[in-house]
Design an enzyme around this catalytic site. Structure first.
Site, PDB file in Angstrom:
ATOM      1  N   ASP A   1     -97.197-111.995  29.715  1.00  0.00           N
ATOM      2  CA  ASP A   1     -97.889-112.024  28.437  1.00  0.00           C
ATOM      3  C   ASP A   1     -99.219-112.682  28.535  1.00  0.00           C
ATOM      4  OD1 ASP A   1     -97.339-114.647  29.290  1.00  0.00           O
ATOM      5  OD2 ASP A   1     -95.541-114.980  28.094  1.00  0.00           O
TER       6      ASP A   1
ATOM      7  N   GLU B   1     -89.833-115.324  21.173  1.00  0.00           N
ATOM      8  CA  GLU B   1     -89.268-116.681  20.432  1.00  0.00           C
ATOM      9  C   GLU B   1     -88.025-116.235  19.955  1.00  0.00           C
ATOM     10  OE1 GLU B   1     -91.007-119.033  20.630  1.00  0.00           O
ATOM     11  OE2 GLU B   1     -92.988-119.050  20.826  1.00  0.00           O
TER      12      GLU B   1
ATOM     13  N   ASN C   1     -87.321-124.084  23.165  1.00  0.00           N
ATOM     14  CA  ASN C   1     -86.415-123.358  22.188  1.00  0.00           C
ATOM     15  C   ASN C   1     -85.883-122.126  22.756  1.00  0.00           C
ATOM     16  OD1 ASN C   1     -88.542-121.623  22.437  1.00  0.00           O
ATOM     17  ND2 ASN C   1     -89.347-122.010  20.423  1.00  0.00           N
TER      18      ASN C   1
ATOM     19  N   HIS D   1     -87.368-119.670  24.692  1.00  0.00           N
ATOM     20  CA  HIS D   1     -88.064-118.384  24.654  1.00  0.00           C
ATOM     21  C   HIS D   1     -88.499-118.207  26.121  1.00  0.00           C
ATOM     22  CE1 HIS D   1     -91.783-121.176  24.525  1.00  0.00           C
ATOM     23  NE2 HIS D   1     -92.226-120.253  25.352  1.00  0.00           N
TER      24      HIS D   1
END
Length: 264
Positions: A67, A143, A136, A138
């Site tokens: 990313d 996400e 979380n 990800h």
């Protein structure tokens, strides 16, 4: 999934580095999927040292990063291209023309995402993909609510991820809220996936990944579908798993089997 529970972050980095060393020794022209963040840094240091000692070479390697922040050029100190140069590429014998990071400053980001997928396919696909994991769940910048078969695309970062990454930016510095990320489907296409996680703050995410339901609410849970995924975690990150001793027993027996097969 193969679950490897080790004492601390140093052991996690060493174990992960050894996986990548073996990959490069068996296939010098490997296509590597790489990640940024604090967790992989020690692993990269191990690879740099092995390269300096002549144990491995990156001369034939092609790499693709997961990313990049949308809106940051590769020369920006907070860009992931800059990070990879500083933490790995500048210190090994890799041809930088063969290193790929999503273009954060692309004029047409959507077109750039399609192009990134095409580059991965043209290289023959990713042999081994390195991952970290967010609090979380990800992976990359996928996400919660990300499609489990998604491809490289533009994604909006959650407030939690923005807050987690704020420590890397100066107080008055622009912090992007958008990114380009490989999709979960892109990650699952890798022949092998290695996820590293350390620290108690990752324990909930690891619990959801390993023992939770397969759900877009925890993107990393998609690794349950992968036939060759390895989770290398420390005791703190493993602290909420239901039976840590059982996972350790499984891994110990796996290693015994591999050792016996190596002798035969």
């Amino acid at each position: 999934m193969q679950i490897v529970i080790l004492k601390n972050s140093a052991e996690v980095a060493e174990y992960g580095a050894n996986i990548f060393k073996k990959q490069l020794q068996s296939k010098p022209d490997s296509v590597l999927g790489l990640a940024t963040g604090s967790t992989p840094v020690s692993l990269y240091q191990g690879l740099i040292e092995a390269n300096k000692l002549g144990d491995i070479s990156f001369k034939e390697v092609t790499s693709f990063n997961l990313d990049e922040y949308l809106g940051l050029a590769g020369t920006h100190p907070q860009s992931y291209r800059y990070f990879m140069n500083e933490q790995l590429f500048d210190h090994i014998d890799i041809d930088k023309a063969n290193t790929h990071v999503p273009p954060g400053d692309a004029e047409n980001p959507i077109q750039a995402c399609d192009g990134y997928e095409e580059q991965i396919q043209a290289a023959g696909g990713i042999d081994i993909q390195l991952l970290g994991i967010g609090r979380n769940g990800h992976i990359g910048f996928n996400e919660p609510s990300s499609g489990l078969m998604s491809r490289t695309r533009v994604k909006t970062l959650t407030k939690a991820t923005i807050e987690d990454n704020a420590r890397f930016f100066k107080e008055d510095e622009y912090q992007p809220h958008l990114s380009i990320t490989m999709g979960i489907g892109t990650i699952l296409d890798a022949k092998k996936v290695v996820l590293l996680a350390t620290g108690e703050n990752k324990a909930d995410a690891i619990l959801a990944t390993v023992e939770g339901a397969l759900t877009a609410s925890c993107p990393a849970s998609a690794l349950q579908l992968h036939k060759n995924a390895v989770l290398v975690i420390d005791e703190a990150a493993a602290s909420k798993l239901s039976d840590r001793d059982f996972y350790k027993h499984i891994e110990a027996e796996n290693q015994k089997l591999l050792a016996r097969l190596a002798k035969s």
